[in-house]
Design a protein around this motif. Sequence first.
Motif, PDB file in Angstrom:
ATOM      1  N   GLN A   5     -14.951 -14.401  55.584  1.00 31.66           N
ATOM      2  CA  GLN A   5     -13.876 -13.747  54.845  1.00 31.66           C
ATOM      3  C   GLN A   5     -13.707 -12.325  55.388  1.00 31.66           C
ATOM      4  N   VAL A   6     -12.515 -12.020  55.902  1.00 29.03           N
ATOM      5  CA  VAL A   6     -12.264 -10.748  56.585  1.00 29.03           C
ATOM      6  C   VAL A   6     -11.110  -9.997  55.923  1.00 29.03           C
ATOM      7  N   VAL A   7     -11.286  -8.685  55.802  1.00 31.04           N
ATOM      8  CA  VAL A   7     -10.233  -7.791  55.321  1.00 31.04           C
ATOM      9  C   VAL A   7      -9.875  -6.843  56.458  1.00 31.04           C
ATOM     10  N   ILE A   8      -8.576  -6.610  56.625  1.00 28.93           N
ATOM     11  CA  ILE A   8      -8.087  -5.654  57.620  1.00 28.93           C
ATOM     12  C   ILE A   8      -7.464  -4.479  56.879  1.00 28.93           C
ATOM     13  N   ILE A   9      -7.936  -3.280  57.177  1.00 26.87           N
ATOM     14  CA  ILE A   9      -7.363  -2.060  56.593  1.00 26.87           C
ATOM     15  C   ILE A   9      -6.724  -1.289  57.741  1.00 26.87           C
ATOM     16  N   ASN A  20     -11.179 -16.179  58.162  1.00 26.37           N
ATOM     17  CA  ASN A  20     -10.105 -16.216  57.185  1.00 26.37           C
ATOM     18  C   ASN A  20      -9.727 -14.785  56.812  1.00 26.37           C
ATOM     19  N   ILE A  21      -8.514 -14.382  57.169  1.00 19.70           N
ATOM     20  CA  ILE A  21      -8.018 -13.046  56.800  1.00 19.70           C
ATOM     21  C   ILE A  21      -7.591 -13.126  55.339  1.00 19.70           C
ATOM     22  N   VAL A  22      -8.372 -12.555  54.452  1.00 17.74           N
ATOM     23  CA  VAL A  22      -8.080 -12.676  53.027  1.00 17.74           C
ATOM     24  C   VAL A  22      -7.132 -11.598  52.526  1.00 17.74           C
ATOM     25  N   LYS A  23      -7.076 -10.457  53.238  1.00 17.18           N
ATOM     26  CA  LYS A  23      -6.210  -9.376  52.777  1.00 17.18           C
ATOM     27  C   LYS A  23      -5.973  -8.383  53.895  1.00 17.18           C
ATOM     28  N   LYS A  24      -4.742  -7.850  53.938  1.00 18.19           N
ATOM     29  CA  LYS A  24      -4.403  -6.722  54.799  1.00 18.19           C
ATOM     30  C   LYS A  24      -4.008  -5.580  53.868  1.00 18.19           C
ATOM     31  N   LEU A  25      -4.647  -4.448  54.060  1.00 14.82           N
ATOM     32  CA  LEU A  25      -4.376  -3.272  53.232  1.00 14.82           C
ATOM     33  C   LEU A  25      -3.933  -2.135  54.131  1.00 14.82           C
ATOM     34  N   ASP A  26      -3.097  -1.225  53.601  1.00 14.47           N
ATOM     35  CA  ASP A  26      -2.518  -0.203  54.468  1.00 14.47           C
ATOM     36  C   ASP A  26      -2.784   1.241  54.043  1.00 14.47           C
ATOM     37  N   SER A  27      -3.664   1.437  53.052  1.00 18.48           N
ATOM     38  CA  SER A  27      -3.904   2.808  52.596  1.00 18.48           C
ATOM     39  C   SER A  27      -5.301   2.944  52.010  1.00 18.48           C
ATOM     40  N   VAL A  28      -5.740   4.184  51.888  1.00 23.23           N
ATOM     41  CA  VAL A  28      -7.008   4.484  51.234  1.00 23.23           C
ATOM     42  C   VAL A  28      -6.937   3.990  49.799  1.00 23.23           C
TER      43      VAL A  28
END
Length: 110
Positions: free
Chosen positions: A2-6, A28-36
């Motif tokens: 399970q991977v998150v990309i910030i 599995n990319i579970v979430k992409k986030l773009d801010s602190v």
Amino acid sequence: MQVVIIEDEAPAANRLAALLQHIGNEINIVKKLDSVESAVAYLEKEKNIDLIFMDIQLADGLSFDIFQQTTVKTPVIFTTAFDQYTLKAFKVNSIDYLLKPVDEEELKRR
């Protein structure tokens, strides 16, 4: 895994996601986030993450701010265009530091 990309740049986040999915079906990319702010909110409630890919300069600050606002126990690989943060990155929960543009062969070795 399970991977998150910030990452605040959508093309960079999408490219990294594509590289990761090309490397292995078990990622599995579970979430992409773009801010602190969004990263802190997400990481405070989600605990089933195996790995985080994190850009250093985000739209609302440096990703190091995330570590000051919440506990990050998940291993982090920093992906950034800036090499001057290398030492600071390894003082947090970092296991690697990749310079952009991320090379697929280098990513596979990680």
